[in-house]
Enzyme design. Sequence first.
Site, PDB file in Angstrom:
ATOM      1  N   TYR A   2      -5.834  -2.743  -0.788  1.00  0.00           N
ATOM      2  CA  TYR A   2      -6.154  -1.370  -1.185  1.00  0.00           C
ATOM      3  C   TYR A   2      -7.293  -1.297  -2.193  1.00  0.00           C
ATOM      4  O   TYR A   2      -7.682  -0.210  -2.617  1.00  0.00           O
ATOM      5  CB  TYR A   2      -4.909  -0.661  -1.734  1.00  0.00           C
ATOM      6  N   LYS A  51       3.788 -13.236   1.316  1.00  0.00           N
ATOM      7  CA  LYS A  51       3.531 -13.835   2.629  1.00  0.00           C
ATOM      8  C   LYS A  51       2.728 -15.108   2.409  1.00  0.00           C
ATOM      9  O   LYS A  51       1.683 -15.347   3.035  1.00  0.00           O
ATOM     10  CB  LYS A  51       2.769 -12.814   3.508  1.00  0.00           C
ATOM     11  N   ASP A  55       8.464 -10.319   5.840  1.00  0.00           N
ATOM     12  CA  ASP A  55       9.101  -9.893   7.097  1.00  0.00           C
ATOM     13  C   ASP A  55      10.610 -10.103   7.041  1.00  0.00           C
ATOM     14  O   ASP A  55      11.388  -9.251   7.463  1.00  0.00           O
ATOM     15  CB  ASP A  55       8.461 -10.559   8.327  1.00  0.00           C
ATOM     16  N   ASP A  84       3.785  -0.632  -0.551  1.00  0.00           N
ATOM     17  CA  ASP A  84       3.653   0.680   0.096  1.00  0.00           C
ATOM     18  C   ASP A  84       4.611   0.765   1.282  1.00  0.00           C
ATOM     19  O   ASP A  84       5.382   1.719   1.430  1.00  0.00           O
ATOM     20  CB  ASP A  84       2.199   0.848   0.566  1.00  0.00           C
TER      21      ASP A  84
END
Length: 344
Positions: free
Chosen positions: A123, A175, A209, A233
Site C-alpha cells: 500500500y 508469508k 493462508d 486489510d
Amino acid sequence: MAHEITLVPGDGIGPTITDATVRVLEAAGFEAEWDRHIAGVTATEQGMDPLPAETLQSIRDRRLALKGPLTTPVGAGFRSINVAMRQEFDLYANLRPARSMMSGGRYDDIDLVIVRENTEGLYAGIEHYIGMEDDPKAVAESVMLITRFASERIVRYAFEYALDHDRDKVTLVHKANILKCTQGLFLEVGRQVAEEYEGQIEFEDKIVDNTAMQLVVDPYQFDVLVTENMFGDILSDQVAGLIGGLGFAPGANIGEDAAIFEPVHGSAPDIAGEGVANPTAQILAACLMLDHLDEAEMAERIRSSIRSVLDRGEVRTPDLGGDATTEEFADAVIAEVESGAVRV
Ligand code: NAI
Ligand code: MG
C-alpha cells in the site's frame, strides 16, 4: 472541557452514520467542539481537491479526527484519501477490534484484535507499468516495501496493546515461506521484539493462508493478531464476518502526532441516501476514540447500550434483517444510554 475534534462526515452513507454517532455521543454526555470538513468525492464534486488543505490543517491542529468512509475510484482516478491521510500523519498502527455485539450469529463471544501496519507494504503505492512494443501496459509492477523500523514499531505496538488490555497472546501473521526478504524481515524483527515480552505475553507466528482458515475453524485460539498492511486489510474484513459483518467493525488509525477513527467498511454506494445504513461501526469507532481520550467508561456505556438494543431485536437496520432506519436505531441506542445514565 470540550474536546476539539475534526469531523469528516465522508461520502455515501458517511453523513448519515456520523450524524447518528454525534447524537449518541452527546446523549452520553461527551462534550466536543466538532470542526466539520469535507474530503473525497464530496470535495471533488464541489471542485475541490479530494484531500483539501483546510481538512488536513484542521486535523494537524486538533490531532484527532472522527471520519466517515470515503469513496475511492477503482482502478483509475485519485489515490485513496484514506491511505493518503494515514501517510500524511504517519498513522502507523491500524487497530481493528472485532467483538461480538449480538448473540445468535455464526459465532458467539468473539473478541479479537487485528493490529495492522498502516504505512508500507504494497500500500506504499510504489507501482508502475512497463510498456512493450505497442502495449503500454504489458507489465505492471508493484513494490512490497517492508522496513525494519516500521516492522519493529508495529510489533511493539501490538505487544504494548496486549499488555495494556490484559491480552494473553500475540500472533504474527506473515508469508515468509514465499516472500523471504520482505515477509522474512517482518517475521525476523517480530521474533526479536517478542523476546522482550517473554514470560508476559505468549507469542506465535502463522502463515497468512493458514491463519485465514484457522480464523473460520477456531477463532477462539486467537487474541491479538499483528500483520503487515494488505494482510491486515483482508483479515480485518474476515474477522468482521465472524461478528456479523462490516456493520460492526470499527478502526483506529494511530500515530505519534494524530489519530483518526473510522469504520472498517466503505461508503456503501448501494444503500447511500436511503437512510438505512447501520451506524454501529461508526459509533464503535467513536468509542475507540473515547478509549483514546481516557473516557473508557463512557465508551463502555455506549457499547453495552448498543448490545442491549441489538439483543432485544426490535430495532435493527436492514443489514441485520430488520426494517429500522439509521435514525431510529440511533434513537433506540440514545434511549438506552440515557436510561443507563440514570442507573449509574
Ligand atoms: P463497502 O464497505 O462500502 O460495502 C460493502 C457492502 O457492505 C455493501 O453491500 C454495503 O451496502 C454494505 N455495508 C457497508 N457498510 C454498511 C453499513 N454501515 N450498514 C449496512 N450495510 C453496509 O465496500 P465497497 O462497496 O467495496 O466500497 C465502497 C466504497 O467505499 C469504495 O469507493 C471504497 O474504496 C470505499 N471504502 C472506503 C473505506 C474508508 O473510507 N476507510 C474503507 C473501505 C472502502
Ligand atoms: Mg479494507
